[in-house]
Design a protein around this motif. Structure first.
Motif, PDB file in Angstrom:
ATOM      1  N   TYR A  71     -49.640 -31.403 -10.192  1.00 11.88           N
ATOM      2  CA  TYR A  71     -48.652 -32.106 -10.653  1.00 11.88           C
ATOM      3  C   TYR A  71     -48.739 -32.574  -9.297  1.00 11.88           C
ATOM      4  CZ  TYR A  71     -46.911 -30.229 -15.314  1.00 11.88           C
ATOM      5  OH  TYR A  71     -46.934 -30.294 -16.436  1.00 11.88           O
ATOM      6  N   ASN A  76     -43.520 -34.625  -9.454  1.00 10.12           N
ATOM      7  CA  ASN A  76     -43.981 -33.811 -10.315  1.00 10.12           C
ATOM      8  C   ASN A  76     -44.707 -34.424 -11.419  1.00 10.12           C
ATOM      9  OD1 ASN A  76     -43.295 -31.671 -11.559  1.00 10.12           O
ATOM     10  ND2 ASN A  76     -41.777 -32.314 -13.105  1.00 10.12           N
ATOM     11  N   THR A 373     -39.248 -38.649 -13.105  1.00 13.65           N
ATOM     12  CA  THR A 373     -38.060 -37.410 -13.306  1.00 13.65           C
ATOM     13  C   THR A 373     -37.298 -37.875 -14.585  1.00 13.65           C
ATOM     14  OG1 THR A 373     -37.576 -38.761 -10.971  1.00 13.65           O
ATOM     15  CG2 THR A 373     -38.020 -36.235 -10.641  1.00 13.65           C
TER      16      THR A 373
END
Length: 500
Positions: A71, A76, A373
């Protein structure tokens, strides 16, 4: 591959990671049944060493099978990197049913294996060989995470693992040298550069589109209309039914098979496509299921999501997802199967003309601009507002016999994962003149899964019965008239006429 040894997941591939929850895994799976044949060891059981050697030799053709997730910090966003600790024995597993293992026991074992999540710290696949099946057979249970494959690439993967001939030749096993993965700092730097270049890439894509499109304005209008229709469909909630309840972590798995020729007979008599006939059968089964649960189908808005491949010919053989979707209302309020088929065929014709799948594909492409996100936030809320009641996916498979090291594959049953509030999913895979239906259900939401399979069989019988009179009339009309009988002279054939 870029200079650094990693590959970014697309937004669509990433979505299947984001949708995964403790009670809802996101791997696709299948149970294949084989004749044991030449894979039988002299002392009994299956020759697992030979299967392992063949799988190891195959791995260079499927690089993703030796890659794991890493990641990008803060963002992320997942990427694929080579697994420097890859261990084939972890992924290739060997188990057995108590002899003589029944089909019912194999279904129960398939459900237990499929309901276990894949380990995200390793390459996201497993392959289980199950010996001890009655009739001198064995089974292969395959699990691959949906972020790696869709239905069509899953078939391509199956074609890579199996052969159309019963030969047992194994290619040379090549050594594996994992490429070093970039550090977290390198990933962050590359991601910042990628985002800075996005506006320029968008301008380049628009210019290319304007050059390539025969009628750019018309094409843009078509895509905008498709997006509008897609958004309108997804914002309209489906009716609440007994199938749409919170799901748990446990599953039931059942299956059945139909002859493709019998489905084609119905299609020739009543019209529509092969997939229209399949959806009509599902409609009849859902109607019976609801009535058995004490729910009136009258006025229900029961909608299915049908994945549609947007994979081009030059993308065949590549892993990853190239899929869009249709939203189709099933006319469960209609009791007549012929009327159900007419309604479904009309709706699928509308969808083809409206290019709804193109609209979903445009929205998927737009998601590439969305930070991971925000995608994660959307995925957490997605299952609360699902615009459909069930997933029904139909994937064309090979129409010739396939072999695993000389062992003939006789049956193939696919498995589609469930999301929260989707208690039942149906997957179909055609193989060698038959269509295998796989039914994946939440253990508690659909405890009567075997009864639903019976509903599917009964719905198909009703549809065939509706088609039979028309098929008989058509056959009679197309049948050539019998040749005139030769006239007789004195009770005997006239000379020169008839057999000699």
């Amino acid at each position: 591959m870029p200079r650094y040894a990693y590959e970014r997941l697309t937004a669509l591939d990433n979505s299947f990671l984001l949708l995964e929850k403790p009670n809802a895994y996101m791997h696709v799976a299948s149970t294949f049944v084989f004749e044991l044949g030449p894979l039988r060891r002299p002392e009994g059981g299956i020759d697992m060493d030979l299967v392992r050697s063949a799988t190891e030799a195959l791995l260079p053709r499927i690089p993703r099978y030796r890659q794991k997730l890493k990641y990008i910090p803060l963002e992320n966003q997942p990427v694929w990197v080579d697994d420097d600790r890859f261990n084939l024995d972890y992924h290739l597993r060997h188990t057995a049913l108590p002899k003589p293992g029944s089909i019912a026991q194999l279904k129960a074992l398939s459900a237990r294996i499929m309901q276990q999540h894949l380990d995200r710290s390793r390459p996201l696949w497993e392959m289980w060989l199950v010996e001890g099946l009655e009739g001198d057979r064995f089974a292969l249970i395959s699990k691959v995470h949906h972020c790696m494959i869709d239905g069509v690439s899953g078939v391509d993967l199956m074609n890579a693992q199996l052969k159309t001939t019963p030969d047992r030749e194994i290619p040379e096993t090549l050594p594996y040298f994992p490429r070093p993965a970039p550090s977290g700092l390198e990933l962050m730097r590359h991601e910042l550069l990628r985002r800075a270049a996005l506006p320029f890439a968008a301008i380049r894509d628009v210019r290319h589109f304007m050059r390539e499109a025969d009628d750019s304005r018309r094409e843009i209008a078509v895509r905008l209309r498709a997006v509008a229709e897609t958004l309108g469909t997804t914002l309209r909630r489906a009716s609440d039914t007994p199938l749409n309840r919170p799901i748990g972590p446990h599953r039931r798995f059942d299956w059945m098979a139909m002859e493709v020729s019998e489905i084609k007979e119905v299609r020739r008599a009543l019209g529509g496509s092969l997939n229209d006939v399949v959806l009509t059968v599902v409609t009849g089964a859902v109607r019976s299921f609801l009535e058995r649960r004490g729910v009136s189908p009258r006025g229900l808005d029961f909608r299915i999501m049908a994945p549609v491949s947007v994979r081009s010919a030059d993308q065949r053989g590549q892993l990853g997802n190239r899929v869009s979707a249709w939203m189709i209302d099933l006319p469960v309020s209609l009791p007549d199967p012929r009327q159900q088929l007419e309604r479904i065929a009309a709706r699928t014709r509308e969808l083809k003309e409206s290019k709804q799948a193109v609209g979903a594909d445009v929205l998927t492409a737009a998601a590439e601009w969305t930070p991971s996100t925000l995608l994660a936030l959307g995925a957490r809320n997605a299952t609360r507002l699902l615009p459909f009641n069930m997933v029904v996916t139909n994937v064309p498979g090979p129409q010739v016999p396939m072999y695993l090291l000389g062992a003939l594959m006789t049956e193939a049953y696919p498995h589609v994962p469930l999301m929260d509030r989707l208690g039942l999913g149906i997957a179909l895979l055609s193989y060698n003149g038959r269509i295998g239906w796989g039914f994946n259900a939440d253990y508690d939401v659909v405890p009567d899964l075997s009864a639903f399979v019976g509903d599917v069989q009964a719905a198909f019988r009703a549809l065939r019965a509706a088609a039979a009179p028309i098929a008989a009339r058509t056959e009679k009309a197309e049948k050539p008239p019998a040749p005139p009988r030769a006239p007789k002279a004195n009770g005997r054939p006239r000379p020169g006429v008839g057999p000699h």
